[in-house]
Scaffold this active site. Structure first.
Site, PDB file in Angstrom:
ATOM      1  CG  HIS A  63       9.718  44.042 -30.853  1.00 55.90           C
ATOM      2  ND1 HIS A  63       9.430  44.887 -31.913  1.00 55.90           N
ATOM      3  CD2 HIS A  63       9.554  44.808 -29.730  1.00 55.90           C
ATOM      4  CE1 HIS A  63       9.117  46.085 -31.456  1.00 55.90           C
ATOM      5  NE2 HIS A  63       9.184  46.061 -30.132  1.00 55.90           N
ATOM      6  CG  HIS A  65       8.464  45.676 -26.402  1.00 55.70           C
ATOM      7  ND1 HIS A  65       9.606  46.364 -26.725  1.00 55.70           N
ATOM      8  CD2 HIS A  65       8.748  44.978 -25.262  1.00 55.70           C
ATOM      9  CE1 HIS A  65      10.550  46.106 -25.812  1.00 55.70           C
ATOM     10  NE2 HIS A  65      10.053  45.261 -24.923  1.00 55.70           N
ATOM     11  CG  ASP A  67       4.553  49.488 -28.985  1.00 57.40           C
ATOM     12  OD1 ASP A  67       5.091  48.612 -28.281  1.00 57.40           O
ATOM     13  OD2 ASP A  67       5.213  50.343 -29.608  1.00 57.40           O
TER      14      ASP A  67
END
Length: 311
Positions: A63, A65, A67
């Site tokens: 995904h 995000h 990080d």
């Protein structure tokens, strides 16, 4: 012997620490490298681990995000700079295509044409592995942004039994032909089948589950795998935070592994709130419901995939 292992490039969650880099996981499987979730700093971690851009055949993003993906620009540009010639398949959620484009072309550089995009859509996706020695599939997880977990599987095979082969008079080139065709004519004229001279050999399986709440897809991905690499962001006493931010506690990770009959559980993606003295409790809480092999991942660890199960 072929290599099948996990090289851990980072084990932090949203915020890296002095000892834990942002996410990054390189699965090496029979000469192919699958780079999962290259977070910020992945390129430098690769240098520290002694792996190169030429070792990457897949980039799999769960995904978008930061990080889990802010290392994409550096990895892509290193692939281009080092002149990687083989295809590199990039798999990511289709809903984040615009983020992929921004990362893929984040700065000016001499581009490469070897990166082939394969956006994922739907609750369950089978990914064309392009002749790789495994199948790759993805299932949608439960996170505020569209997120997928991945499952890598070696096809089931057979183990030949020398005593049965000798008993049926099958030897030399006939053995290979029996494996390919399923039946041969022995020297005495009898028809011998593959089932008479072999036993099933279950293929090895690995699952990669990052940011998610408990959901059916996480259990499905983990079902029957030899090794499960899974986020365990919070200790159980912080379960309310896990629910709020759509993450797993380490005990929930253990529950998933136990229900799936996982053989080796690799815990990672730890919140920066925890100090060094807290980490033994991650293994303790996972062991409350999972009795198998538990590995508390550290940056630059190399973790082998367990040997094949016996039939």
């Amino acid at each position: 012997m072929s290599t099948r292992d996990l090289l851990v490039l980072g084990t932090a969650s949203a915020v890296p620490t002095k000892s834990r880099n942002h996410n990054g996981y390189l699965v090496r499987w029979d000469g192919q490298g699958l780079l999962f979730d290259p977070g910020e700093g992945t390129q430098r971690q690769m240098v520290r681990a002694g792996v190169a851009a030429h070792d990457i055949d897949w980039i799999c993003v769960t995904h978008f995000h930061g990080d889990h993906c802010l290392g994409v620009p550096g990895v892509i540009q290193r692939i281009a700079r080092d002149g990687v010639e083989h295809p590199v398949r990039a798999v990511f959620p289709a809903a984040g295509q615009h983020y992929w484009e921004r990362l893929r072309h984040a700065t000016a550089f001499r581009d490469t044409e070897v990166v082939h995009e394969r956006p994922l859509d739907g609750a369950h996706a089978e990914i064309d592995s392009g002749g790789s020695p495994f199948t790759l599939s993805a299932r949608r997880l439960d996170h505020p942004v569209e997120a997928y977990g991945y499952r890598l599987e070696e096809p089931d095979g057979v183990t030949m039994l020398p005593d049965r082969l000798a008993e049926h008079g099958v030897g030399g080139p006939l053995v290979g032909r029996l494996q390919r065709e399923g039946r041969v004519t022995a020297r005495d004229g009898r028809t011998v089948t593959l089932e008479e001279c072999s036993v099933p050999r279950p293929g090895q399986k690995l699952a990669f589950v990052m940011d998610t709440r408990l959901c059916a897809a996480a259990y499905e991905l983990a079902d029957g795998v030899d090794m499960l690499v899974i986020e365990s962001t919070f200790l159980e006493e912080d379960a309310a935070l896990a629910r709020e931010y759509a993450h797993l506690t380490v005990r929930q990770a253990g529950e998933i592994a136990a229900k799936g009959g996982v053989r080796r559980l690799v815990l990672t993606h730890f919140s920066e709130r925890y100090r060094a003295e807290d980490f033994p409790r991650f293994a303790e809480q996972a062991a409350e419901c999972y009795g198998g092999d538990i590995v508390l991942a550290r940056d630059l660890d190399r973790i082998s995939v367990p040997a094949r199960r016996r039939a």
